[in-house]
Design a protein around this motif. Sequence first.
Motif, PDB file in Angstrom:
ATOM      1  N   ASP A  20      -3.499   8.332  19.515  1.00  0.00           N
ATOM      2  CA  ASP A  20      -2.965   8.122  18.117  1.00  0.00           C
ATOM      3  C   ASP A  20      -1.993   6.864  18.222  1.00  0.00           C
ATOM      4  O   ASP A  20      -1.009   6.942  17.449  1.00  0.00           O
ATOM      5  CB  ASP A  20      -2.435   9.444  17.840  1.00  0.00           C
ATOM      6  N   GLY A  21      -2.142   5.795  18.821  1.00  0.00           N
ATOM      7  CA  GLY A  21      -1.223   4.510  18.606  1.00  0.00           C
ATOM      8  C   GLY A  21      -1.585   4.078  17.281  1.00  0.00           C
ATOM      9  O   GLY A  21      -2.532   4.588  16.574  1.00  0.00           O
ATOM     10  N   PRO A  22      -1.127   2.782  16.737  1.00  0.00           N
ATOM     11  CA  PRO A  22       0.061   2.322  17.779  1.00  0.00           C
ATOM     12  C   PRO A  22       1.481   3.139  17.350  1.00  0.00           C
ATOM     13  O   PRO A  22       1.434   3.489  16.165  1.00  0.00           O
ATOM     14  CB  PRO A  22      -0.048   1.080  16.923  1.00  0.00           C
ATOM     15  N   TYR A  23       2.402   2.659  18.346  1.00  0.00           N
ATOM     16  CA  TYR A  23       3.815   3.295  18.189  1.00  0.00           C
ATOM     17  C   TYR A  23       4.639   2.162  18.007  1.00  0.00           C
ATOM     18  O   TYR A  23       4.243   0.832  18.352  1.00  0.00           O
ATOM     19  CB  TYR A  23       3.987   3.988  19.463  1.00  0.00           C
ATOM     20  N   ASP A  24       5.740   2.331  17.460  1.00  0.00           N
ATOM     21  CA  ASP A  24       6.765   1.448  16.987  1.00  0.00           C
ATOM     22  C   ASP A  24       7.544   0.795  18.419  1.00  0.00           C
ATOM     23  O   ASP A  24       7.999  -0.040  18.498  1.00  0.00           O
ATOM     24  CB  ASP A  24       7.647   1.651  16.040  1.00  0.00           C
ATOM     25  N   ALA A  25       7.513   1.825  19.225  1.00  0.00           N
ATOM     26  CA  ALA A  25       8.393   1.610  20.467  1.00  0.00           C
ATOM     27  C   ALA A  25       7.980   2.700  21.638  1.00  0.00           C
ATOM     28  O   ALA A  25       7.339   3.882  21.112  1.00  0.00           O
ATOM     29  CB  ALA A  25       9.608   1.814  20.244  1.00  0.00           C
TER      30      ALA A  25
END
Length: 445
Positions: free
Chosen positions: A276-281
């Motif tokens: 479940d990307g994208p992630y911010d960090a």
Amino acid sequence: MAGAAPRLTALAEELLGTPVPVRIRAWDGSEDGPPGAPALVLRHRRALRRLLWRPGELGLARGWVAGDIDIDGDLYEALDRVAGLLWERDPADERGSGSGPNHGLRGLRGRLAALRDPRLHTAARELLVLAGPGLPPPPPREEVRRRRGVLHSPGRDRRAVSHHYDVGNDFYALVLGPSMVYSCAYWEDGGDLEGAQRAKLDLICRKLALRPGMRLLDVGCGWGALVLHAAREYGVHAVGVTLSTEQAVYARKQIAEAGLADRVEIRVQDYRRVPDGPYDAIASVGMAEHVGAVSYRAYAATLYGLLRPGGRLLNHQIARRPEPAEEAYSVDAFIDAYVFPDGELAPVGSTVSLLEEAGFEVRDVEAIREHYALTLRRWVANLERNWPQAVRLTSPGRARVWRLYMAASALAFEHNRIGVNQVLAVRTPGDGRSGLPLRAREWSG
């Protein structure tokens, strides 16, 4: 000279070609060696059989874990004194270069194997007589054997992680303290362990420039300290992944008690299967050591793919010193057999290069090896202070494994045999705007 210890000392010095740096106390009560030095205690003849059948680090480790070998005196001083025999290059090594952990063992094993030399043959034969008859003792049950599956496949990695981390949360609480953070703390003069661990968690959050509403992925989240801190102090939505069921149970309980279940999720999940990307960090703290050389390119590419353009990665990883090419993938025998099965350390330069190959822009490398030495000494002190309870919670052998590996690791960091680095990298977008401030280490940007 009466007793086994003087004979052992003389024979060891003949075989090693150097004075024995510690005292030797034998099973018959005799003792010999340098005055005032810590004593290497051989409680049974089988301790000597272990050393003769597996000379070097693994034989010593098996004897230690089984309780056949002990130290009377300061453990750090004893390990420091024998380090030259175990980890440093043997002067007789004709290749003459390098300082990797296997060089001294190569020289030691070579001398013990050189039975064509009549003098060494006689000494080795006398040691065999002292050791007594019998087959080599079986390894302690704490040793990893019968590994199945392809190296660093998801299934084999899961079993390796379980061996190390599913020892019991109560045991880890004795060692780590209330923070339950199992990675290098960040120290200031006069600080305590809990404060130093909070400082490390906050440093990571600031390097990642976390802000309310951001999505954070913690790869190898341990007992959940970082995702809890990030959600509580920085307002992020966090996902932590671990392969340890016991860690996940503990982390979920802590999250629920903190009232953060709506913002923090803990999964028992391989990082390669995060959908479940994208992630911010993304943070990876003390996890990449389990990835291995054969998988590191895929690891870096996977994290790059899970991060949004402009997002930051904080990769906190132990590193070894560079070694000659033929030793590039050497593995510490004790650590591999008892502590971190299939774990591998790489030089920081290799890590940076592979992150860059994956597409990351590496913006900062902070070396903090002295901080890990301080952290490990605190963990050893916690274990020693709670020794009877630690033994009850695990086993005598398992507690001895942890005491030896943490004390030896503290010395390795202090003497620069290994290091630890925080690498800050960015998935810099096509327009080149990294989002980092112009002045170095003003992390919030």
